[in-house]
Design an enzyme around this catalytic site. Structure first.
Site, PDB file in Angstrom:
ATOM      1  N   LYS A 113     -18.409  29.334  27.818  1.00 39.57           N
ATOM      2  CA  LYS A 113     -19.607  30.177  27.907  1.00 39.57           C
ATOM      3  C   LYS A 113     -19.698  31.168  26.756  1.00 39.57           C
ATOM      4  O   LYS A 113     -20.786  31.525  26.322  1.00 39.57           O
ATOM      5  CB  LYS A 113     -19.628  30.941  29.238  1.00 39.57           C
ATOM      6  CG  LYS A 113     -20.008  30.082  30.431  1.00 39.57           C
ATOM      7  CD  LYS A 113     -20.349  30.966  31.618  1.00 39.57           C
ATOM      8  CE  LYS A 113     -20.563  30.154  32.880  1.00 39.57           C
ATOM      9  NZ  LYS A 113     -20.769  31.012  34.061  1.00 39.57           N
ATOM     10  N   LYS A 196     -21.824  13.214  34.442  1.00 36.71           N
ATOM     11  CA  LYS A 196     -22.278  13.708  35.730  1.00 36.71           C
ATOM     12  C   LYS A 196     -23.604  14.452  35.671  1.00 36.71           C
ATOM     13  O   LYS A 196     -24.005  14.944  34.623  1.00 36.71           O
ATOM     14  CB  LYS A 196     -21.168  14.544  36.395  1.00 36.71           C
ATOM     15  CG  LYS A 196     -21.132  16.009  36.108  1.00 36.71           C
ATOM     16  CD  LYS A 196     -20.031  16.660  36.957  1.00 36.71           C
ATOM     17  CE  LYS A 196     -20.300  18.128  37.149  1.00 36.71           C
ATOM     18  NZ  LYS A 196     -19.197  18.879  37.736  1.00 36.71           N
ATOM     19  N   LYS A 199     -27.605  20.364  35.535  1.00 35.83           N
ATOM     20  CA  LYS A 199     -28.802  21.091  35.128  1.00 35.83           C
ATOM     21  C   LYS A 199     -28.864  21.233  33.599  1.00 35.83           C
ATOM     22  O   LYS A 199     -29.898  21.014  32.980  1.00 35.83           O
ATOM     23  CB  LYS A 199     -28.757  22.480  35.787  1.00 35.83           C
ATOM     24  CG  LYS A 199     -29.992  23.315  35.588  1.00 35.83           C
ATOM     25  CD  LYS A 199     -31.005  23.100  36.692  1.00 35.83           C
ATOM     26  CE  LYS A 199     -32.298  23.805  36.332  1.00 35.83           C
ATOM     27  NZ  LYS A 199     -33.475  23.156  36.875  1.00 35.83           N
TER      28      LYS A 199
END
Ligand code: TRP
Length: 336
Positions: A113, A196, A199
């Site tokens: 992140k 997978k 979003k």
């Protein structure tokens, strides 16, 4: 399983990966342990990356609504918003003061992140707040995705260290929680067939997405690349549509698709239409429930209020123990 805790990010829409991987499993846990199954919408975590203050309340509400529509029944389980129980932040601070910087800097999710966002110190402390979420309730089991295992390991470490420093071995304050992995989540591939459903990869089927946009996305989704003409036999094993059939269709249909695809008895378009119908059978009642909740928003907000009331009582007890253990002066000590 005595008490289960998990956190839900208040980010946009939930997809079928979340539904099949986590929410369905949570609902099952709720059937077993009722109110002791605690699910928290983690709005204080959401602000560790730059966020839009004007949309956060709606996102938190939507997360509650979507999870309720998908099967989390607040009359059975406990659902609440993290910021409604202030003790999360208080215990988070206590743990922050006790956690070596190095432990936080090596967290994989932090490293990922911090490449995408400016590094707020809250982002580094994210796993400490997560540990506080879990330990505040002395939860023994934490259902999470594979990507959260490292955070649960750190939570155990924080509990162990705290007990060692501030409690006696015979009477530890915090139990060490176990992660229980939501296996289903990893098994739902994205529409693009490239790993997978997620979003951030823009390859999702939203649980609350309108039927026609779901169909548009399925219609253009890749199938077996070797099957170019309708008359070419296909290989279901390499086709995402077949993977979805296994998740949404009954075994007769799965069997039929398997056989007919291999001998070009069914074309990709018909296979996809059949799939769409079966996905819709699962999603339609969820969407109807969501629509009902939108018309009755107080059912969502009331659930959050009583969830927070239930949690606050537990959280306050834990914090009293913690304050005493670390040597804070009791507020009432000035009274004669
Ligand atoms: N970090 C978790 C995630 O991204 C969300 C979360 C916050 C959580 N607090 C938690 C999960 C406590 C389990 C327990 O999915």
């Amino acid at each position: 399983m005595k008490r289960v805790f998990s956190g839900i990010q208040p980010t946009g829409e939930i997809h079928i990966g979340n539904y099949l991987g986590a929410i369905r499993n949570w609902a099952k846990i709720g059937d077993q342990i009722g109110k002791e199954a605690i699910f928290c919408i983690v709005d204080y975590h959401a602000i560790t990356i730059p966020h839009d203050a004007s949309s956060l309340p709606r996102l938190t509400f939507e997360a509650a609504l979507a999870n309720m529509a998908a099967g989390l029944d607040p009359n059975k389980i406990t659902l609440f918003a993290q910021s409604h129980v202030r003790e999360h932040v208080e215990l988070g601070w206590v743990f922050t003061t006790q956690t070596p910087l190095g432990d936080l800097e090596r967290m994989t999710q932090f490293k990922d992140k911090s490449e995408q966002h400016s590094i707020l110190s809250g982002l580094l402390m994210y796993p400490v707040l997560q540990a506080a979420d879990i330990l505040l309730y002395k939860a023994d089991t934490v259902p999470v995705g594979e990507d959260q295992v490292q955070h649960i390991e750190l939570t155990r470490e924080i509990a162990r260290r705290f007990n060692y420093r501030f409690a006696s071995p015979e009477a530890p304050i915090f139990p060490e929680p176990k992660a229980s992995i939501d296996t289903g989540a990893a098994r739902v591939p994205g529409l693009d067939g490239a790993g997978k459903m997620s979003k951030s990869k823009n390859n999702t089927i939203g649980v609350l997405e309108p039927k026609d946009t779901i169909w548009q996305n399925i219609r253009v989704a890749p199938t077996d690349p070797q099957r170019i003409r309708r008359t070419d036999p296909g290989n279901p094993e390499v086709c995402v549509m077949f993977a979805y059939h296994k998740l949404f269709s009954n075994s007769d249909t799965v069997q039929m698709v398997d056989t007919e695809c291999r001998r070009a008895g069914i074309g990709c378009v018909d296979c996809k239409k059949l799939l769409m119908e079966n996905i819709w059978q699962t999603l339609e009642p969820i969407q109807a429930k969501a629509e009902y909740l939108r018309e009755h928003p107080s059912e969502v907000t009331d659930a959050l209020v009583s969830g927070a009331d239930f949690c606050r009582t537990i959280a306050q007890d834990t914090m009293q123990e913690v304050r005493q253990a670390i040597g804070l002066l009791p507020l009432d000590s000035r009274r004669p």
